[in-house]
Motif scaffolding. Sequence first.
Motif, mmCIF file in Angstrom:
data_model
loop_
_atom_site.group_PDB
_atom_site.id
_atom_site.type_symbol
_atom_site.label_atom_id
_atom_site.label_comp_id
_atom_site.label_asym_id
_atom_site.label_seq_id
_atom_site.Cartn_x
_atom_site.Cartn_y
_atom_site.Cartn_z
ATOM 1 N N ASN A 164 -0.486 0.762 6.466
ATOM 2 C CA ASN A 164 0.715 1.164 7.191
ATOM 3 C C ASN A 164 1.820 1.643 6.247
ATOM 4 O O ASN A 164 2.991 1.478 6.530
ATOM 5 C CB ASN A 164 1.201 -0.025 8.024
ATOM 6 N N GLU A 165 1.421 2.242 5.146
ATOM 7 C CA GLU A 165 2.395 2.636 4.127
ATOM 8 C C GLU A 165 3.407 3.647 4.651
ATOM 9 O O GLU A 165 4.596 3.557 4.344
ATOM 10 C CB GLU A 165 1.689 3.216 2.890
ATOM 11 N N GLN A 166 2.950 4.615 5.442
ATOM 12 C CA GLN A 166 3.847 5.663 5.937
ATOM 13 C C GLN A 166 4.925 5.087 6.863
ATOM 14 O O GLN A 166 6.104 5.384 6.711
ATOM 15 C CB GLN A 166 3.056 6.758 6.664
ATOM 16 N N SER A 167 4.523 4.259 7.797
ATOM 17 C CA SER A 167 5.506 3.649 8.712
ATOM 18 C C SER A 167 6.448 2.717 7.967
ATOM 19 O O SER A 167 7.637 2.632 8.288
ATOM 20 C CB SER A 167 4.792 2.883 9.826
ATOM 21 N N THR A 168 5.924 2.022 6.972
ATOM 22 C CA THR A 168 6.772 1.152 6.159
ATOM 23 C C THR A 168 7.825 1.974 5.431
ATOM 24 O O THR A 168 9.017 1.638 5.442
ATOM 25 C CB THR A 168 5.927 0.344 5.154
#
Length: 96
Positions: A41-45
């Motif tokens: 979930n790197e992008q949303s983080t």
Amino acid sequence: MGNMLDTPPNERQYVEFKDRYNAIETDLRELVMKNEIRPLNEQSTAQSKIALTLWEGDQKKHRINDGFSDYLAEAHREQYLKIFTAMAKGEAIKEK
């Protein structure tokens, strides 16, 4: 307390919006935390951290200036809309 753009500019003292700033900051911090613990979930983080950083900056500017112009309120509303739209689209893709 209403929407900032519904309040005349000369009545937008920081103290009138302080509680709302703090509540929204708490929500954004919660969103960052939820995104950090979800796998892959790197992008949303990253997007939620950007939103939090921008929010903290807006709060600080409002506190220092003790006011907020229509121009800034409208521009920043659009900026947040873009961030949250990107986040929502990313979540929709993950669900497929």
